[in-house]
Structures are given as C-alpha cells and as structure tokens.
Design a protein around this motif. Structure first.
Motif, PDB file in Angstrom:
ATOM      1  N   PHE A   1       0.950  -1.204  -0.238  1.00 50.95           N
ATOM      2  CA  PHE A   1       0.197  -0.168  -0.103  1.00 50.95           C
ATOM      3  C   PHE A   1       0.911   1.274   0.108  1.00 50.95           C
ATOM      4  CE2 PHE A   1      -3.669   2.704   1.013  1.00 50.95           C
ATOM      5  CZ  PHE A   1      -3.333   3.598   1.903  1.00 50.95           C
ATOM      6  N   VAL A   2       0.365   2.175  -0.811  1.00 49.80           N
ATOM      7  CA  VAL A   2       1.126   3.618  -0.950  1.00 49.80           C
ATOM      8  C   VAL A   2       0.367   4.587  -0.336  1.00 49.80           C
ATOM      9  CG1 VAL A   2       1.916   5.300  -2.284  1.00 49.80           C
ATOM     10  CG2 VAL A   2       2.569   2.933  -2.819  1.00 49.80           C
ATOM     11  N   THR A   3      -1.075   4.793  -0.848  1.00 51.88           N
ATOM     12  CA  THR A   3      -1.808   5.594  -0.449  1.00 51.88           C
ATOM     13  C   THR A   3      -3.492   5.593  -0.705  1.00 51.88           C
ATOM     14  OG1 THR A   3      -2.298   8.135  -0.482  1.00 51.88           O
ATOM     15  CG2 THR A   3      -1.487   7.066  -2.395  1.00 51.88           C
ATOM     16  N   ALA A   4      -4.282   6.041  -0.069  1.00 51.57           N
ATOM     17  CA  ALA A   4      -5.647   5.894  -0.604  1.00 51.57           C
ATOM     18  C   ALA A   4      -6.433   7.597  -0.409  1.00 51.57           C
ATOM     19  CB  ALA A   4      -6.509   5.119   0.348  1.00 51.57           C
ATOM     20  N   ILE A   5      -7.417   7.593  -1.253  1.00 51.10           N
ATOM     21  CA  ILE A   5      -8.280   8.897  -1.170  1.00 51.10           C
ATOM     22  C   ILE A   5      -9.616   8.482  -1.315  1.00 51.10           C
ATOM     23  CG2 ILE A   5      -7.911   9.265  -3.653  1.00 51.10           C
ATOM     24  CD1 ILE A   5      -7.678  12.184  -3.142  1.00 51.10           C
ATOM     25  N   SER A   6     -10.322   9.148  -0.721  1.00 54.19           N
ATOM     26  CA  SER A   6     -11.881   9.098  -0.533  1.00 54.19           C
ATOM     27  C   SER A   6     -12.602   9.418  -1.702  1.00 54.19           C
ATOM     28  CB  SER A   6     -12.387   9.851   0.666  1.00 54.19           C
ATOM     29  OG  SER A   6     -12.239  11.187   0.740  1.00 54.19           O
ATOM     30  N   LYS A   7     -13.626   8.978  -1.778  1.00 53.89           N
ATOM     31  CA  LYS A   7     -14.729   9.654  -3.127  1.00 53.89           C
ATOM     32  C   LYS A   7     -14.338  10.981  -3.483  1.00 53.89           C
ATOM     33  CE  LYS A   7     -17.473   5.397  -2.304  1.00 53.89           C
ATOM     34  NZ  LYS A   7     -18.864   4.897  -2.155  1.00 53.89           N
ATOM     35  N   SER A   8     -14.471  11.842  -2.540  1.00 54.28           N
ATOM     36  CA  SER A   8     -14.533  13.194  -2.647  1.00 54.28           C
ATOM     37  C   SER A   8     -13.357  13.841  -2.729  1.00 54.28           C
ATOM     38  CB  SER A   8     -15.712  14.008  -1.652  1.00 54.28           C
ATOM     39  OG  SER A   8     -15.037  13.819  -0.250  1.00 54.28           O
ATOM     40  N   GLY A   9     -12.277  13.280  -2.430  1.00 56.39           N
ATOM     41  CA  GLY A   9     -10.981  13.806  -2.259  1.00 56.39           C
ATOM     42  C   GLY A   9     -10.781  14.371  -0.837  1.00 56.39           C
ATOM     43  N   GLY A  10     -11.491  14.475   0.111  1.00 58.70           N
ATOM     44  CA  GLY A  10     -11.370  15.056   1.298  1.00 58.70           C
ATOM     45  C   GLY A  10     -10.624  14.432   2.363  1.00 58.70           C
ATOM     46  N   SER A  11     -10.436  12.863   2.188  1.00 61.56           N
ATOM     47  CA  SER A  11      -9.640  12.220   3.198  1.00 61.56           C
ATOM     48  C   SER A  11      -8.660  11.312   2.299  1.00 61.56           C
ATOM     49  CB  SER A  11     -10.755  11.467   3.710  1.00 61.56           C
ATOM     50  OG  SER A  11     -11.646  12.074   4.886  1.00 61.56           O
ATOM     51  N   THR A  12      -7.358  11.475   3.137  1.00 64.97           N
ATOM     52  CA  THR A  12      -6.422  10.661   2.235  1.00 64.97           C
ATOM     53  C   THR A  12      -5.634   9.873   3.440  1.00 64.97           C
ATOM     54  OG1 THR A  12      -4.839  12.627   2.714  1.00 64.97           O
ATOM     55  CG2 THR A  12      -5.707  12.199   0.552  1.00 64.97           C
ATOM     56  N   TYR A  13      -4.824   8.826   3.238  1.00 60.89           N
ATOM     57  CA  TYR A  13      -4.130   7.805   3.993  1.00 60.89           C
ATOM     58  C   TYR A  13      -2.997   7.761   3.254  1.00 60.89           C
ATOM     59  CZ  TYR A  13      -3.499   3.840   7.028  1.00 60.89           C
ATOM     60  OH  TYR A  13      -3.045   2.616   7.705  1.00 60.89           O
ATOM     61  N   TYR A  14      -1.847   7.625   4.077  1.00 63.95           N
ATOM     62  CA  TYR A  14      -0.505   7.488   3.726  1.00 63.95           C
ATOM     63  C   TYR A  14       0.372   6.253   4.285  1.00 63.95           C
ATOM     64  CZ  TYR A  14      -1.089  11.683   1.129  1.00 63.95           C
ATOM     65  OH  TYR A  14      -1.338  12.733  -0.013  1.00 63.95           O
ATOM     66  N   ALA A  15       0.863   5.457   3.536  1.00 65.19           N
ATOM     67  CA  ALA A  15       1.841   4.523   4.132  1.00 65.19           C
ATOM     68  C   ALA A  15       3.235   5.464   4.853  1.00 65.19           C
ATOM     69  CB  ALA A  15       2.493   3.643   3.347  1.00 65.19           C
ATOM     70  N   ASP A  16       3.590   4.968   5.932  1.00 67.66           N
ATOM     71  CA  ASP A  16       4.607   5.861   6.713  1.00 67.66           C
ATOM     72  C   ASP A  16       5.854   6.106   5.723  1.00 67.66           C
ATOM     73  OD1 ASP A  16       4.043   4.200   9.940  1.00 67.66           O
ATOM     74  OD2 ASP A  16       3.049   5.836   8.954  1.00 67.66           O
ATOM     75  N   SER A  17       5.936   5.255   4.892  1.00 65.58           N
ATOM     76  CA  SER A  17       7.294   5.003   4.080  1.00 65.58           C
ATOM     77  C   SER A  17       7.305   6.329   3.119  1.00 65.58           C
ATOM     78  CB  SER A  17       7.461   3.804   3.212  1.00 65.58           C
ATOM     79  OG  SER A  17       6.464   3.602   2.582  1.00 65.58           O
ATOM     80  N   VAL A  18       6.051   6.892   3.054  1.00 64.02           N
ATOM     81  CA  VAL A  18       5.981   7.795   1.734  1.00 64.02           C
ATOM     82  C   VAL A  18       5.453   9.113   2.468  1.00 64.02           C
ATOM     83  CG1 VAL A  18       5.615   6.148   0.243  1.00 64.02           C
ATOM     84  CG2 VAL A  18       3.456   7.268   0.868  1.00 64.02           C
ATOM     85  N   LYS A  19       4.938   9.159   3.821  1.00 64.36           N
ATOM     86  CA  LYS A  19       4.439  10.230   4.186  1.00 64.36           C
ATOM     87  C   LYS A  19       5.144  11.368   4.071  1.00 64.36           C
ATOM     88  CE  LYS A  19       1.523   8.929   7.496  1.00 64.36           C
ATOM     89  NZ  LYS A  19       1.183   8.343   8.833  1.00 64.36           N
ATOM     90  N   GLY A  20       4.875  12.529   3.729  1.00 62.39           N
ATOM     91  CA  GLY A  20       5.583  13.709   3.750  1.00 62.39           C
ATOM     92  C   GLY A  20       6.192  14.003   2.390  1.00 62.39           C
ATOM     93  N   ARG A  21       6.405  12.888   1.374  1.00 63.72           N
ATOM     94  CA  ARG A  21       6.983  13.078   0.147  1.00 63.72           C
ATOM     95  C   ARG A  21       5.876  12.845  -0.925  1.00 63.72           C
ATOM     96  NH1 ARG A  21      10.460   9.307  -1.452  1.00 63.72           N
ATOM     97  NH2 ARG A  21       9.374   7.623  -0.018  1.00 63.72           N
ATOM     98  N   PHE A  22       4.819  11.906  -0.748  1.00 61.21           N
ATOM     99  CA  PHE A  22       4.132  11.709  -1.708  1.00 61.21           C
ATOM    100  C   PHE A  22       2.739  12.540  -1.519  1.00 61.21           C
ATOM    101  CE2 PHE A  22       5.461   7.350  -3.467  1.00 61.21           C
ATOM    102  CZ  PHE A  22       7.000   7.883  -3.523  1.00 61.21           C
ATOM    103  N   THR A  23       1.886  12.815  -2.609  1.00 61.90           N
ATOM    104  CA  THR A  23       0.442  13.452  -2.299  1.00 61.90           C
ATOM    105  C   THR A  23      -0.334  13.004  -3.287  1.00 61.90           C
ATOM    106  OG1 THR A  23       1.523  15.584  -1.658  1.00 61.90           O
ATOM    107  CG2 THR A  23      -0.643  15.562  -2.167  1.00 61.90           C
ATOM    108  N   VAL A  24      -1.404  12.426  -2.767  1.00 66.51           N
ATOM    109  CA  VAL A  24      -2.559  11.812  -3.692  1.00 66.51           C
ATOM    110  C   VAL A  24      -3.737  13.070  -4.059  1.00 66.51           C
ATOM    111  CG1 VAL A  24      -3.691  10.602  -1.658  1.00 66.51           C
ATOM    112  CG2 VAL A  24      -4.190   9.978  -4.108  1.00 66.51           C
ATOM    113  N   SER A  25      -4.235  12.975  -4.954  1.00 67.28           N
ATOM    114  CA  SER A  25      -5.298  14.011  -5.321  1.00 67.28           C
ATOM    115  C   SER A  25      -6.105  13.390  -6.383  1.00 67.28           C
ATOM    116  CB  SER A  25      -4.752  15.270  -5.752  1.00 67.28           C
ATOM    117  OG  SER A  25      -3.910  15.323  -7.067  1.00 67.28           O
ATOM    118  N   ARG A  26      -7.294  13.959  -6.350  1.00 66.77           N
ATOM    119  CA  ARG A  26      -8.261  13.321  -7.726  1.00 66.77           C
ATOM    120  C   ARG A  26      -9.082  14.692  -8.392  1.00 66.77           C
ATOM    121  NH1 ARG A  26     -12.041   8.840  -5.207  1.00 66.77           N
ATOM    122  NH2 ARG A  26     -12.965   9.119  -7.279  1.00 66.77           N
TER     123      ARG A  26
END
Length: 124
Positions: free
Chosen positions: A47-72
């Motif tokens: 797992f790397v990251t996930a984003i909610s249907k609206s884009g309002g919530s995200t969740y990141y693996a510790d290994s990428v937190k602060g470096r990767f950004t998910v958006s939709r």
C-alpha cells in the motif's frame, strides 16, 4: 465496472519528482475510493496511499508520508500521485486500484479493480 489506466512512470534520479496519473473509465468515477499500491522486484505488492470519493480524506503509508501526495479530479475521472524527494527504494511498478466502499483500507483484497501498472525507477 471501472477500468483503470496508469501513466507517468519513468526513470528519475534520486531526489527528483514524478507525477503519476490514473484515468478511469466505464463507470461513475466519484463512486469509487481510489488507492495506489506498488510492487518492487522480488517483493509483495504494498500500500502507498488512498483517497476518498470526494478527495477530502487521504491516508498514506509511513514510508511515503511527507513526500507523496494523492489527489483526484472527479471532473476528469483521474487520480494523481505526486511523488517528490524520490529514493532508490521507491523503485517499483505502481498500480492504481478502486473500491466501491467508503473506507480507506491498506489491504490489497479490499480493492476490486486494478490497473496494469506503470514502472517507476529511481537511480542513485
């Protein structure tokens, strides 16, 4: 059901950036929670990251937190993964995935739909 197609992978030097895209088709994109996973050679898909249907919530693996950004962008039926400060250990095939539920799980079996993946290689 939704079909997914990733793009944007490539070769980059350590410390560089890449933006991956995942275009969805075949169903209402905003009905799906989206996730990104990756699989390095000889390793299990993780797992790397996930984003909610609206884009309002995200969740990141510790290994990428602060470096990767998910958006939709639901108007464009696309989810993005902005990857900064890349490290050689980020080298992997990156997959986007979709699920109808509203939770943001980190487990592979929670996602029913998968793209074919795009290769990201980070050189030292």
């Amino acid at each position: 059901q939704v079909q997914l197609a990733e793009s944007g992978g490539g070769l980059v030097q350590a410390g560089g950036s890449l933006r991956l895209s995942c275009a969805a088709s075949g169903d209402t994109f905003s009905s799906y929670t989206m996730g990104w996973f990756r699989q390095a050679p000889g390793k299990e898909r993780e797992f790397v990251t996930a984003i909610s249907k609206s884009g309002g919530s995200t969740y990141y693996a510790d290994s990428v937190k602060g470096r990767f950004t998910v958006s939709r962008d639901n108007a464009k039926n696309t989810v993005y993964l902005q990857m900064n400060s890349l490290k050689p250990e980020d080298t992997a095939v990156y997959y986007c995935a979709a699920r109808r539920g509203s939770a943001l799980p980190a487990t592979l079996d929670a996602y029913a739909y998968w793209g074919q993946g795009t290769q990201v290689t980070v050189s030292a």
